[in-house]
Design an enzyme around this catalytic site. Structure first.
Site, PDB file in Angstrom:
ATOM      1  N   VAL A   7       1.010  -1.316  -0.033  1.00 37.88           N
ATOM      2  CA  VAL A   7       0.106   0.014   0.062  1.00 37.88           C
ATOM      3  C   VAL A   7       0.886   1.308   0.033  1.00 37.88           C
ATOM      4  O   VAL A   7       1.483   1.717   0.982  1.00 37.88           O
ATOM      5  CB  VAL A   7      -0.936   0.030   1.371  1.00 37.88           C
ATOM      6  CG1 VAL A   7      -1.910   1.052   1.152  1.00 37.88           C
ATOM      7  CG2 VAL A   7      -1.809  -1.124   1.528  1.00 37.88           C
ATOM      8  N   ASP A 109       7.598  -0.077   3.732  1.00 35.14           N
ATOM      9  CA  ASP A 109       8.051  -0.333   2.455  1.00 35.14           C
ATOM     10  C   ASP A 109       9.399  -0.410   2.380  1.00 35.14           C
ATOM     11  O   ASP A 109      10.199  -1.291   1.648  1.00 35.14           O
ATOM     12  CB  ASP A 109       7.417   0.760   1.477  1.00 35.14           C
ATOM     13  CG  ASP A 109       7.830   2.054   1.828  1.00 35.14           C
ATOM     14  OD1 ASP A 109       8.088   2.417   3.157  1.00 35.14           O
ATOM     15  OD2 ASP A 109       7.752   3.010   1.136  1.00 35.14           O
TER      16      ASP A 109
END
Length: 260
Positions: A7, A109
Site C-alpha cells: 500500500v 516499504d
C-alpha cells in the site's frame, strides 16, 4: 497461495505468490476512499480476472505507508476472504537488524525492500526505490539496516513545476533526446530526468564513500526506476517486483500456522 499487498501513497500493488513465484499482479489506486465491501469486491474481481479463485488465497500480508485506509482494507479481507492479514510493522520478524535510534520510524516499504535486496542479491547493498518519494537505504554485509536518504520523487518534482509555475504545462515524464531542450516540454523533461540521474549517481557515490563499502551492490526498484537505471552504470540490478518479493520473504519468516 499468498496475497501480498504493498500500500503506497499512489497505488496499492497486489501480488499473488505461489511459493517464490509471482503468479499474478495488479494495481489499485490508493487515493480513492473505499469501504471494506468495495475492497473485498475489487480484490475478488481482479483476482478472478487473473485466473485466481478466492479459495486459492489461503493467507495475506500487507505492507502499508497509508494508515487511513487500513481499517477498510483489513476488514475487506476478513469479510470476503475470511483472512486476518499479517501487517508489516514494528516487532515483526524480518531477518534484518535496524541500527537506527528509532526503528519504528522506518517505513514498512523500506524494510521489505531492504529484506529483498539483502536476501536476493547479498550485502552490502544499497536499495533505491523510485516511488512517490525516492528512497535510498543501505544494508551492510551482516544484514544491518544502517540508514537511508529520502528525496522528492520524480512525479512530485514534476507536479511542483506545473502546479507552482503558471506557464509550465503538465508533461509526460520521459528522457528527451538531448539534455538541451528545444522547447518548454523537452526542457522540463531534461531537468526532471537528467536531474534525477545526477542526484542518483551523486548519492550512490557519497554513500559508498562515507561507509567505505565501495563493493556494495546497487539495486533499484519502483515504476520510474527503469528510466534511471538504464542511464547510469552505477546501478547493478533493476528489479520491478522487489517490494512484493520482500513482502513475501517477510511472510515466510512468520511461520504462520492454522491459516485458511
Amino acid at each position: 497461495m499468498i496475497l501480498a499487498l504493498d500500500v503506497g501513497n499512489t497505488n496499492i500493488t497486489c501480488g499473488v505468490f505461489d511459493g517464490d513465484r509471482i503468479k499474478a499482479s495488479f494495481r489499485i489506486t490508493t487515493k480513492m476512499p473505499r469501504t471494506s465491501d468495495e475492497y473485498g469486491m475489487l480484490l475478488s474481481n481482479l483476482l478472478e480476472r487473473n485466473q485466481v479463485g478466492m479459495d486459492d488465497i489461503h493467507d495475506a500480508i500487507i505492507c502499508s505507508v497509508v494508515p487511513n485506509i487500513m481499517h477498510s482494507l483489513q476488514n475487506g479481507l476478513i469479510k470476503y476472504f475470511n483472512i486476518r492479514p499479517i501487517i508489516v510493522e514494528a516487532g515483526i520478524k524480518t531477518g534484518i537488524r535496524i541500527a537506527t535510534p528509532n526503528p519504528q520510524q522506518i517505513g514498512a516499504d523500506r524494510i521489505v525492500d531492504a529484506v529483498a535486496a539483502y536476501e536476493l542479491y547479498g550485502g552490502p547493498v544499497l536499495v533505491i526505490d523510485f516511488g512517490t518519494a525516492t528512497t535510498y537505504d543501505m544494508v551492510d554485509e551482516n544484514g544491518t539496516f544502517m540508514g537511508g536518504i529520502t528525496a522528492p520523487g520524480i512525479r512530485i518534482s514534476a507536479k511542483a513545476l506545473w502546479e507552482d509555475a503558471a506557464k509550465l504545462p503538465e508533461i509526460e515524464i520521459k528522457k528527451p533526446d538531448n539534455i538541451l531542450g528545444k522547447d518548454t516540454i523537452t526542457s522540463m523533461q531534461a531537468g526532471l530526468v537528467y536531474g534525477q540521474i545526477g542526484q542518483t549517481e551523486y548519492i550512490i557515490n557519497k554513500v559508498k564513500e562515507e561507509t567505505g563499502m565501495y563493493d556494495a551492490k546497487v539495486v533499484v526498484t519502483g515504476g520510474l526506476g527503469r528510466i534511471i537505471s538504464n542511464e547510469t552504470e552505477n546501478v547493478d540490478v533493476y528489479d520491478p517486483d522487489l517490494t512484493l518479493k520482500g513482502i513475501n520473504l517477510v511472510y515466510r519468516k512468520q511461520n504462520r500456522k492454522g491459516v485458511k
